[in-house]
Design a protein around this motif. Structure first.
Motif: not given
Length: 112
Positions: A10-36
């Motif tokens: 679900x984190x991958x699906x809701x992230x604007x970077x998809x399955x490559x969150x570590x290669x995301x550009x700086x300033x891009x929004x992150x997944x709305x799912x909380x780390x908690x």
């Protein structure tokens, strides 16, 4: 573990970077799912390991014959070291987009 796999998916699906969150550009929004949401996926297995390791130490000490206590305890510690070595060997593979599969694998092994 399966719940953790679903949360990671679900984190991958809701992230604007998809399955490559570590290669995301700086300033891009992150997944709305909380780390908690991920805390039970790490806290529950850790608590289970603590209880299992303490129980195995207790059994190794109390059930072993007097002259074999050191050997039985050493075998018990060797198994813990072997488990840690396996984790160290496979940890470089745990990067994006493969973060779902360790949870699925462990969940399927423990399931039966």
């Amino acid at each position: 573990m399966m719940v953790s796999a679903i949360v990671q998916w679900k984190i991958y699906e809701s992230s604007p970077c998809g399955y490559n969150a570590s290669d995301c550009e700086v300033g891009t929004t992150v997944s709305p799912i909380s780390v908690w949401v991920m805390i039970p996926g790490y806290a529950l297995p850790a608590a289970g390991e603590v209880f299992a390791i303490v129980t195995s130490y207790e059994m190794a000490y109390t059930l072993a014959p007097q002259r074999m206590k050191g050997l039985v305890f050493a075998i018990n510690l060797f198994m813990s070291a072997l488990s840690s070595a396996i984790v160290e060997i496979i940890s470089p593979a745990m990067t994006d987009p493969n973060l779902i599969w360790p949870y699925v694998g462990i969940g399927l092994v423990v399931l039966p």
